[in-house]
Scaffold this motif. Structure first.
Motif, PDB file in Angstrom:
ATOM      1  N   PHE A   1     116.859 -10.225  31.651  1.00 60.76           N
ATOM      2  CA  PHE A   1     117.329  -9.030  30.785  1.00 60.76           C
ATOM      3  C   PHE A   1     117.308  -8.966  29.321  1.00 60.76           C
ATOM      4  O   PHE A   1     117.341 -10.174  28.685  1.00 60.76           O
ATOM      5  CB  PHE A   1     118.682  -8.841  31.350  1.00 60.76           C
ATOM      6  N   ASP A   2     117.357  -7.946  28.577  1.00 67.84           N
ATOM      7  CA  ASP A   2     117.290  -7.830  27.459  1.00 67.84           C
ATOM      8  C   ASP A   2     118.505  -8.589  26.721  1.00 67.84           C
ATOM      9  O   ASP A   2     118.099  -9.117  25.435  1.00 67.84           O
ATOM     10  CB  ASP A   2     117.152  -6.212  26.858  1.00 67.84           C
ATOM     11  N   GLY A   3     119.888  -8.507  27.162  1.00 66.59           N
ATOM     12  CA  GLY A   3     120.744  -9.147  26.442  1.00 66.59           C
ATOM     13  C   GLY A   3     120.690 -10.576  26.501  1.00 66.59           C
ATOM     14  O   GLY A   3     121.134 -11.406  25.477  1.00 66.59           O
ATOM     15  N   ASN A   4     120.143 -11.167  27.653  1.00 69.66           N
ATOM     16  CA  ASN A   4     120.195 -12.567  27.562  1.00 69.66           C
ATOM     17  C   ASN A   4     119.042 -13.141  26.611  1.00 69.66           C
ATOM     18  O   ASN A   4     119.038 -14.186  26.146  1.00 69.66           O
ATOM     19  CB  ASN A   4     119.859 -13.169  29.051  1.00 69.66           C
ATOM     20  N   VAL A   5     118.042 -12.220  26.691  1.00 72.38           N
ATOM     21  CA  VAL A   5     117.037 -12.778  25.455  1.00 72.38           C
ATOM     22  C   VAL A   5     117.451 -12.466  24.231  1.00 72.38           C
ATOM     23  O   VAL A   5     117.313 -13.684  23.199  1.00 72.38           O
ATOM     24  CB  VAL A   5     115.734 -11.859  25.850  1.00 72.38           C
ATOM     25  N   ALA A   6     118.115 -11.465  24.004  1.00 70.98           N
ATOM     26  CA  ALA A   6     118.661 -11.471  22.636  1.00 70.98           C
ATOM     27  C   ALA A   6     119.565 -12.581  22.331  1.00 70.98           C
ATOM     28  O   ALA A   6     119.697 -12.830  21.108  1.00 70.98           O
ATOM     29  CB  ALA A   6     119.606 -10.051  22.667  1.00 70.98           C
ATOM     30  N   ASP A   7     120.442 -12.882  23.265  1.00 68.55           N
ATOM     31  CA  ASP A   7     121.377 -14.221  22.867  1.00 68.55           C
ATOM     32  C   ASP A   7     120.610 -15.345  22.668  1.00 68.55           C
ATOM     33  O   ASP A   7     120.949 -15.896  21.527  1.00 68.55           O
ATOM     34  CB  ASP A   7     122.107 -14.425  24.329  1.00 68.55           C
ATOM     35  N   LEU A   8     119.584 -15.473  23.230  1.00 63.24           N
ATOM     36  CA  LEU A   8     118.932 -16.756  23.175  1.00 63.24           C
ATOM     37  C   LEU A   8     117.892 -16.406  21.880  1.00 63.24           C
ATOM     38  O   LEU A   8     117.650 -17.569  21.096  1.00 63.24           O
ATOM     39  CB  LEU A   8     117.955 -17.243  24.273  1.00 63.24           C
ATOM     40  N   ALA A   9     117.490 -15.192  21.523  1.00 59.88           N
ATOM     41  CA  ALA A   9     116.799 -14.994  20.167  1.00 59.88           C
ATOM     42  C   ALA A   9     117.456 -15.418  19.037  1.00 59.88           C
ATOM     43  O   ALA A   9     116.792 -15.529  18.068  1.00 59.88           O
ATOM     44  CB  ALA A   9     116.530 -13.575  20.081  1.00 59.88           C
ATOM     45  N   GLU A  10     118.930 -15.651  18.932  1.00 61.72           N
ATOM     46  CA  GLU A  10     119.563 -15.952  17.819  1.00 61.72           C
ATOM     47  C   GLU A  10     119.196 -17.535  17.739  1.00 61.72           C
ATOM     48  O   GLU A  10     119.582 -17.940  16.350  1.00 61.72           O
ATOM     49  CB  GLU A  10     121.126 -15.963  18.195  1.00 61.72           C
ATOM     50  N   ARG A  11     118.697 -18.330  18.707  1.00 69.25           N
ATOM     51  CA  ARG A  11     118.075 -19.438  18.357  1.00 69.25           C
ATOM     52  C   ARG A  11     116.887 -19.555  19.180  1.00 69.25           C
ATOM     53  O   ARG A  11     116.559 -20.236  20.262  1.00 69.25           O
ATOM     54  CB  ARG A  11     119.179 -20.536  18.912  1.00 69.25           C
ATOM     55  N   PRO A  12     115.957 -18.875  18.506  1.00 71.71           N
ATOM     56  CA  PRO A  12     114.307 -19.042  18.948  1.00 71.71           C
ATOM     57  C   PRO A  12     113.912 -20.187  19.594  1.00 71.71           C
ATOM     58  O   PRO A  12     113.354 -20.146  20.191  1.00 71.71           O
ATOM     59  CB  PRO A  12     113.826 -18.015  17.908  1.00 71.71           C
ATOM     60  N   ASP A  13     114.155 -21.182  18.664  1.00 73.58           N
ATOM     61  CA  ASP A  13     113.431 -22.529  18.741  1.00 73.58           C
ATOM     62  C   ASP A  13     113.935 -22.760  20.237  1.00 73.58           C
ATOM     63  O   ASP A  13     113.072 -23.496  20.830  1.00 73.58           O
ATOM     64  CB  ASP A  13     113.779 -23.441  17.741  1.00 73.58           C
ATOM     65  N   GLN A  14     115.279 -22.667  20.595  1.00 75.87           N
ATOM     66  CA  GLN A  14     115.859 -23.150  21.828  1.00 75.87           C
ATOM     67  C   GLN A  14     114.886 -22.424  23.235  1.00 75.87           C
ATOM     68  O   GLN A  14     114.734 -23.034  24.006  1.00 75.87           O
ATOM     69  CB  GLN A  14     117.339 -22.813  21.804  1.00 75.87           C
ATOM     70  N   LEU A  15     114.891 -21.168  23.114  1.00 79.10           N
ATOM     71  CA  LEU A  15     114.234 -20.447  24.090  1.00 79.10           C
ATOM     72  C   LEU A  15     112.793 -20.955  24.153  1.00 79.10           C
ATOM     73  O   LEU A  15     112.454 -21.035  25.311  1.00 79.10           O
ATOM     74  CB  LEU A  15     114.355 -18.865  24.063  1.00 79.10           C
ATOM     75  N   HIS A  16     111.899 -20.905  23.041  1.00 78.91           N
ATOM     76  CA  HIS A  16     110.694 -21.490  22.942  1.00 78.91           C
ATOM     77  C   HIS A  16     110.764 -22.773  23.532  1.00 78.91           C
ATOM     78  O   HIS A  16     109.467 -23.229  24.529  1.00 78.91           O
ATOM     79  CB  HIS A  16     110.167 -21.454  21.702  1.00 78.91           C
ATOM     80  N   ALA A  17     111.650 -23.630  23.279  1.00 80.51           N
ATOM     81  CA  ALA A  17     111.817 -25.202  23.701  1.00 80.51           C
ATOM     82  C   ALA A  17     111.979 -25.167  25.651  1.00 80.51           C
ATOM     83  O   ALA A  17     111.330 -25.974  26.165  1.00 80.51           O
ATOM     84  CB  ALA A  17     112.439 -26.003  23.217  1.00 80.51           C
ATOM     85  N   LEU A  18     112.798 -24.313  25.947  1.00 77.97           N
ATOM     86  CA  LEU A  18     113.151 -24.066  27.327  1.00 77.97           C
ATOM     87  C   LEU A  18     112.047 -23.836  28.061  1.00 77.97           C
ATOM     88  O   LEU A  18     111.841 -24.251  29.106  1.00 77.97           O
ATOM     89  CB  LEU A  18     114.533 -23.130  27.365  1.00 77.97           C
ATOM     90  N   LEU A  19     111.281 -22.582  27.614  1.00 75.11           N
ATOM     91  CA  LEU A  19     110.248 -22.324  28.301  1.00 75.11           C
ATOM     92  C   LEU A  19     109.055 -23.421  28.452  1.00 75.11           C
ATOM     93  O   LEU A  19     108.392 -23.414  29.519  1.00 75.11           O
ATOM     94  CB  LEU A  19     109.415 -20.852  27.565  1.00 75.11           C
ATOM     95  N   ALA A  20     108.863 -24.325  27.076  1.00 78.13           N
ATOM     96  CA  ALA A  20     107.905 -25.403  27.270  1.00 78.13           C
ATOM     97  C   ALA A  20     108.312 -26.440  28.297  1.00 78.13           C
ATOM     98  O   ALA A  20     107.450 -26.862  29.022  1.00 78.13           O
ATOM     99  CB  ALA A  20     107.736 -25.694  25.714  1.00 78.13           C
ATOM    100  N   GLU A  21     109.511 -26.729  28.187  1.00 75.35           N
ATOM    101  CA  GLU A  21     110.233 -27.836  29.094  1.00 75.35           C
ATOM    102  C   GLU A  21     110.063 -27.312  30.407  1.00 75.35           C
ATOM    103  O   GLU A  21     109.592 -28.211  31.213  1.00 75.35           O
ATOM    104  CB  GLU A  21     111.760 -27.639  28.921  1.00 75.35           C
ATOM    105  N   THR A  22     110.348 -26.041  30.954  1.00 77.67           N
ATOM    106  CA  THR A  22     110.030 -25.689  32.116  1.00 77.67           C
ATOM    107  C   THR A  22     108.626 -25.320  32.693  1.00 77.67           C
ATOM    108  O   THR A  22     108.245 -25.111  34.000  1.00 77.67           O
ATOM    109  CB  THR A  22     111.020 -24.602  32.554  1.00 77.67           C
ATOM    110  N   GLY A  23     107.919 -24.836  31.784  1.00 76.07           N
ATOM    111  CA  GLY A  23     106.338 -24.572  32.058  1.00 76.07           C
ATOM    112  C   GLY A  23     106.466 -23.132  32.657  1.00 76.07           C
ATOM    113  O   GLY A  23     105.309 -22.853  32.929  1.00 76.07           O
ATOM    114  N   LEU A  24     107.545 -22.472  32.371  1.00 67.88           N
ATOM    115  CA  LEU A  24     107.683 -21.029  32.617  1.00 67.88           C
ATOM    116  C   LEU A  24     107.189 -20.029  31.685  1.00 67.88           C
ATOM    117  O   LEU A  24     107.329 -20.227  30.434  1.00 67.88           O
ATOM    118  CB  LEU A  24     109.098 -20.730  33.065  1.00 67.88           C
TER     119      LEU A  24
END
Length: 275
Positions: free
Chosen positions: A52-75
């Motif tokens: 959802f847009d809200g969850n991505v917006a929350d994580l976008a405040e720490r963009p490196d964290q979402l990029h890292a989570l996507l990289a970690e999970t391979g998703l």
């Protein structure tokens, strides 16, 4: 086709309370732990996630964290889901502001799809002109998506003015936006999901899969939706993008629901490949 899963099951869907008084700030949000959700989705064998847009917006405040989570999970981030009323002329600019923000987030994190729902039912009833308003707004959504290098699709949804087959027909004969069929919502609205996919072969941009029985949304294979026919229709229209399992809630561990749906879908896809 690749298979993804929506993070909604890890807490259901809420909205931002500020949106009650400030339309531009209203977003969808899953109140659960998105780190756990993405790790569970990857562990269940999915290749992508929709959020959802809200969850991505929350994580976008720490963009490196979402990029890292996507990289970690391979998703891969498959898509970002947002929505609006789309029929109130005065509110529309603020609603489109939010859609544009969702598109910016989708582009930032590499998503392909901007998924939108909406079309408010008025307390006084639905005039036919509301379908024109909705269609015009969806065309603008399509323009916004294209500006950001995305594909946009509309998701017919219970409680909106696009539930049943006749209403689906009304909107897709008036708007050029793509179609995201949701198997359970279409069935609950009185439609045949496979038939509606075949009716709009050139409009399918994204697919949501969930099962339904007695008005309750369920993991795949636990309800009455004919997924053999749905997947046959998907193949017939030449769709080869993402299939996204999207289950609003589950009375148990959401990771279990994800595994049930993934195992069922693997069996049906394998059977289809053999025929």
């Amino acid at each position: 086709m690749r298979v993804g899963c929506h993070s909604i099951t890890w807490g259901g869907v809420t909205g931002d309370a500020t949106g009650v008084t400030s339309v531009k700030d209203l977003v969808y949000r899953v109140p659960g732990d998105m780190h756990r959700a993405l790790r569970d989705i990857a562990a269940a064998g999915y290749e992508g996630v929709e959020m959802f847009d809200g969850n991505v917006a929350d994580l976008a405040e720490r963009p490196d964290q979402l990029h890292a989570l996507l990289a970690e999970t391979g998703l891969a981030l498959v898509g970002v889901y947002t929505g609006a009323n789309f029929v109130y002329d005065d509110a529309l600019p603020d609603e489109l502001y939010r859609v544009r923000r969702a598109a910016e987030l989708a582009r930032t994190f590499g998503a392909e799809q901007l998924v939108v729902g909406g079309g408010a039912r008025r307390a006084t009833g639905t005039p036919d002109s509301d379908y024109d308003r909705l269609a015009a707004a969806l065309d603008t959504v399509d323009d916004i998506a294209r500006e950001h290098g995305l594909s946009a699709c509309y998701h017919p949804h219970l409680s909106t003015i696009v539930e049943g087959p006749d209403e689906v027909e009304k909107i897709f004969t008036r708007s050029r936006i793509g179609f995201c069929p949701d198997t359970a919502h279409l069935a609950a609205g009185g439609g045949d999901p496979a038939e509606l996919i075949r009716r709009f072969p050139d409009r399918i941009r994204h697919v949501h899969l969930k099962d339904l029985r007695d008005g309750v949304f369920l993991p795949l294979g636990e309800g009455d939706v004919d997924f053999t026919d749905v997947l046959a229709a998907i193949r017939e229209v030449g769709y080869d993008r993402w299939l996204v399992v999207e289950l609003d809630s589950y009375d148990g561990d959401p990771a279990e629901a994800a595994r049930i749906s993934r195992a069922f879908l693997d069996r049906v896809l394998l059977d289809g490949a053999r025929t």
